[in-house]
Design a protein around this motif. Structure first.
Motif, PDB file in Angstrom:
ATOM      1  N   LEU A  95       0.854  -1.178   0.000  1.00 49.70           N
ATOM      2  CA  LEU A  95       0.000   0.000   0.000  1.00 49.70           C
ATOM      3  C   LEU A  95       0.893   1.231   0.000  1.00 49.70           C
ATOM      4  N   GLU A  96       0.468   2.266  -0.734  1.00 48.81           N
ATOM      5  CA  GLU A  96       1.247   3.501  -0.823  1.00 48.81           C
ATOM      6  C   GLU A  96       0.318   4.700  -0.680  1.00 48.81           C
ATOM      7  N   MET A  97       0.818   5.753  -0.002  1.00 46.95           N
ATOM      8  CA  MET A  97       0.071   6.992   0.134  1.00 46.95           C
ATOM      9  C   MET A  97       1.040   8.158   0.007  1.00 46.95           C
ATOM     10  N   TYR A  98       0.612   9.248  -0.647  1.00 48.39           N
ATOM     11  CA  TYR A  98       1.489  10.396  -0.837  1.00 48.39           C
ATOM     12  C   TYR A  98       0.646  11.642  -1.076  1.00 48.39           C
ATOM     13  N   GLY A  99       1.273  12.821  -0.913  1.00 48.76           N
ATOM     14  CA  GLY A  99       0.540  14.065  -1.129  1.00 48.76           C
ATOM     15  C   GLY A  99       1.380  15.284  -0.818  1.00 48.76           C
ATOM     16  N   GLY A 100       0.787  16.462  -0.988  1.00 48.64           N
ATOM     17  CA  GLY A 100       1.459  17.725  -0.751  1.00 48.64           C
ATOM     18  C   GLY A 100       1.242  18.234   0.660  1.00 48.64           C
ATOM     19  N   LEU A 101       2.186  19.072   1.111  1.00 48.42           N
ATOM     20  CA  LEU A 101       2.099  19.681   2.443  1.00 48.42           C
ATOM     21  C   LEU A 101       2.286  21.192   2.368  1.00 48.42           C
ATOM     22  N   GLY A 102       1.854  21.792   1.250  1.00 46.85           N
ATOM     23  CA  GLY A 102       1.925  23.231   1.128  1.00 46.85           C
ATOM     24  C   GLY A 102       3.339  23.735   0.912  1.00 46.85           C
ATOM     25  N   ASP A 103       3.569  25.013   1.243  1.00 51.15           N
ATOM     26  CA  ASP A 103       4.883  25.625   1.066  1.00 51.15           C
ATOM     27  C   ASP A 103       5.256  26.393   2.332  1.00 51.15           C
ATOM     28  N   ARG A 104       6.368  27.134   2.249  1.00 52.51           N
ATOM     29  CA  ARG A 104       6.874  27.815   3.461  1.00 52.51           C
ATOM     30  C   ARG A 104       5.915  28.887   3.959  1.00 52.51           C
ATOM     31  N   TYR A 105       5.034  29.386   3.114  1.00 47.62           N
ATOM     32  CA  TYR A 105       4.079  30.419   3.508  1.00 47.62           C
ATOM     33  C   TYR A 105       2.730  29.840   3.947  1.00 47.62           C
TER      34      TYR A 105
END
Length: 286
Positions: A214-224
């Motif tokens: 099983l695999e999961m991934y995604g974004g966590l925004g940016d420094r702002y």
């Protein structure tokens, strides 16, 4: 992909002798395991998707992974994509290096990842960072190619092996070298052979020839705007099969977890490992 790249891939497969090393089934997540020194692994990755208001596409890259030393693995990628009702284009290249500071196996094994990429209109989706989402894929190829992305990507890879299970976690940071803030993302995966003990006789579809996970991934925004607000995330089962001819086939249906994600993606890959590449040429010269 460019015809020359595919030709090189096919040529390498037929040149090589059989090698039974099995790949982890992950598509985005990296495990801590390094390429065997002197071996060259050739892989063709593909991602198929369709934005709800756009055209279906396939994003591909061909990867050449070489084990330089026991602690250093280097990879070079050629990227391309084809979009229905649009065009087929070459989208750029990537150069990746992974460094393992601990040469012996530990409970948690860290690996440092550094990549430079020069791409445009890329649709291979080898990672998701920042506020990447489905709407980024609506732009026509002719317009998207004008936006050149020279970026550096850093990852902290953490991996563990326990009773046949592999557990891998990636923390990702990416920066456009011309403009834009640092962007962040994550990936994790868990996998295991369907059978740990090898069969007493040769077989094609024995349990040890398959790995599932099983695999999961995604974004966590940016420094702002760090966090999960307006970011895309995916999860999906994985499976691969080590074929008798030394090739490994992998596939994964993956599903978006929110409105910023593609509803679903399908990933598939084929790989082949050439054992002791340069030693083979030396033997041939004698």
């Amino acid at each position: 992909m460019k015809p020359a790249a595919l030709t090189l891939f096919v040529f390498a497969v037929f040149l090589a002798t059989r090698c039974q090393a099995q790949e982890r089934p992950y598509f985005v997540t990296y495990s801590h395991e390094m390429e065997e020194p002197g071996n060259l692994d050739i892989e063709l990755f593909n991602a198929v998707g369709k934005p709800p208001d756009g055209n279906r596409f396939i994003g591909s890259n061909i990867e050449f992974e070489y084990g330089a030393t026991a602690w250093w693995t280097t990879e070079f990628y050629l990227d391309g994509q084809a979009t229905l009702n649009d065009s087929t284009i070459f989208t750029g290249y990537r150069w990746e290096n992974r460094f393992c500071p601990l040469l012996r196996e530990h409970w948690i094994n860290p690996v440092i990842y550094i990549e430079f990429e020069n791409t445009s209109a890329d649709k291979a989706l080898r990672e998701v960072v920042g506020h990447d989402g489905k709407d980024d894929f609506l732009e026509p190829n002719a317009d998207a190619r004008q936006d050149k992305e020279c970026e550096i990507e850093l990852k902290l890879i953490l991996g563990s092996n326990y009773r046949g299970w592999n557990i891998s976690e990636n923390i990702i940071a990416e920066k456009n070298l011309s403009n834009g803030p640092w962007e962040f993302g994550y990936a994790w995966g868990i996998s295991r052979p369907l059978r740990l003990a090898a069969s007493a006789h040769n077989c094609t579809f024995c349990g040890e020839k398959f790995q599932g996970g099983l695999e999961m991934y995604g974004g966590l925004g940016d420094r702002y705007s760090f966090g999960t607000n307006q970011t895309s995330h995916y999860i999906g089962p994985l499976i691969n099969w080590a074929a008798p001819n030394g090739m490994t086939f992998s596939s994964s249906p993956q599903f978006g977890l929110n409105d910023f994600s593609f509803p679903h993606l399908f990933r598939f890959a084929v790989s082949y490992e050439i054992d002791q590449l340069f030693s083979r040429f030396h033997r041939g010269a004698r």
